[in-house]
Scaffold this motif. Structure first.
Motif, PDB file in Angstrom:
ATOM      1  N   ALA A 115     -22.300  12.879  14.639  1.00 16.17           N
ATOM      2  CA  ALA A 115     -21.356  12.132  13.703  1.00 16.17           C
ATOM      3  C   ALA A 115     -21.151  10.684  14.206  1.00 16.17           C
ATOM      4  O   ALA A 115     -21.075  10.576  15.541  1.00 16.17           O
ATOM      5  CB  ALA A 115     -20.042  12.745  13.481  1.00 16.17           C
ATOM      6  N   CYS A 116     -20.987   9.697  13.306  1.00 12.75           N
ATOM      7  CA  CYS A 116     -20.891   8.362  13.603  1.00 12.75           C
ATOM      8  C   CYS A 116     -19.591   7.935  13.161  1.00 12.75           C
ATOM      9  O   CYS A 116     -19.355   8.192  11.877  1.00 12.75           O
ATOM     10  CB  CYS A 116     -22.269   7.419  13.317  1.00 12.75           C
ATOM     11  N   ARG A 117     -18.880   6.988  13.552  1.00 12.07           N
ATOM     12  CA  ARG A 117     -17.815   6.651  13.169  1.00 12.07           C
ATOM     13  C   ARG A 117     -17.987   5.462  12.017  1.00 12.07           C
ATOM     14  O   ARG A 117     -18.853   4.999  12.112  1.00 12.07           O
ATOM     15  CB  ARG A 117     -16.868   5.731  14.281  1.00 12.07           C
ATOM     16  N   ILE A 118     -17.298   5.679  10.737  1.00 10.06           N
ATOM     17  CA  ILE A 118     -17.395   4.727   9.802  1.00 10.06           C
ATOM     18  C   ILE A 118     -16.002   4.192   9.693  1.00 10.06           C
ATOM     19  O   ILE A 118     -15.245   4.181  10.416  1.00 10.06           O
ATOM     20  CB  ILE A 118     -17.796   5.399   8.389  1.00 10.06           C
ATOM     21  N   GLU A 119     -15.857   3.524   8.565  1.00  7.52           N
ATOM     22  CA  GLU A 119     -14.524   2.644   8.172  1.00  7.52           C
ATOM     23  C   GLU A 119     -13.281   3.487   8.328  1.00  7.52           C
ATOM     24  O   GLU A 119     -13.560   4.701   8.173  1.00  7.52           O
ATOM     25  CB  GLU A 119     -14.353   2.092   6.498  1.00  7.52           C
ATOM     26  N   ARG A 120     -12.163   2.837   8.750  1.00  9.19           N
ATOM     27  CA  ARG A 120     -10.863   3.381   8.875  1.00  9.19           C
ATOM     28  C   ARG A 120     -10.891   4.460   9.762  1.00  9.19           C
ATOM     29  O   ARG A 120      -9.900   5.481   9.861  1.00  9.19           O
ATOM     30  CB  ARG A 120     -10.522   3.755   7.478  1.00  9.19           C
ATOM     31  N   GLY A 121     -11.746   4.398  10.708  1.00  7.60           N
ATOM     32  CA  GLY A 121     -11.977   5.235  11.844  1.00  7.60           C
ATOM     33  C   GLY A 121     -12.491   6.717  11.502  1.00  7.60           C
ATOM     34  O   GLY A 121     -12.398   7.643  12.568  1.00  7.60           O
ATOM     35  N   ARG A 122     -12.738   7.132  10.400  1.00  7.14           N
ATOM     36  CA  ARG A 122     -13.265   8.403  10.036  1.00  7.14           C
ATOM     37  C   ARG A 122     -14.637   8.524  10.602  1.00  7.14           C
ATOM     38  O   ARG A 122     -15.381   7.566  10.965  1.00  7.14           O
ATOM     39  CB  ARG A 122     -13.313   8.420   8.226  1.00  7.14           C
ATOM     40  N   TRP A 123     -15.125   9.943  10.571  1.00  7.06           N
ATOM     41  CA  TRP A 123     -16.543   9.780  11.256  1.00  7.06           C
ATOM     42  C   TRP A 123     -17.340  10.417   9.789  1.00  7.06           C
ATOM     43  O   TRP A 123     -17.114  11.505   9.199  1.00  7.06           O
ATOM     44  CB  TRP A 123     -16.383  11.181  11.978  1.00  7.06           C
TER      45      TRP A 123
END
Length: 134
Positions: A115-123
């Motif tokens: 998984a990679c981190r996306i906006e607002r700290g979600r993955w």
């Protein structure tokens, strides 16, 4: 009266046979026509619960934590555990690998994912596939 005496006189008797007189079955022998149940593949619903648990545990960022998950509709359950430190991918995003367990009835298996981190700290879960032990 004779019937009662015969029943009582035979009650204390026992027969003794040598152990070799009984048929033995090897544990590996399979008899009958009942085959083991087929292994259940994770449903899309099961995978959605596992992905959500992966995103939750990765967001927490704790090194040695696991996040349980369960799909009440199918009875499937498991947990997700990060297996490595985060790393920077070619696209510059922060990514992390994890293992997810899957249990449904007698079926038990492991899935590996990244998984990679996306906006607002979600993955964002990129991959989730059967674990290939190396």
């Amino acid at each position: 009266m004779t019937l009662i005496l015969i029943g009582l006189s035979g009650g204390g008797c026992s027969l003794s046979r040598p152990e070799s007189a009984y048929a033995k079955m090897d544990d590996a022998e399979i008899t009958g026509s009942i085959s083991p149940p087929p292994e259940r593949e994770p449903t899309e619903g099961d995978l959605a619960f596992a992905r959500n648990a992966a995103s939750d545990v990765l967001t927490k960022g704790s090194k040695d934590s696991s996040q349980p998950w369960q799909n009440p509709q199918t009875g499937a359950r498991g947990s997700v555990t990060p297996i490595a430190k985060s790393y920077t991918a070619d696209n510059g995003r922060t990514c992390r690998d994890f293992l997810a367990s899957y249990v449904n009835g007698k079926t038990e298996r492991w899935l590996q994912g990244s998984a990679c981190r996306i906006e607002r700290g979600r993955w964002d879960i990129h991959t989730l596939k059967p674990w290939q032990q190396s």
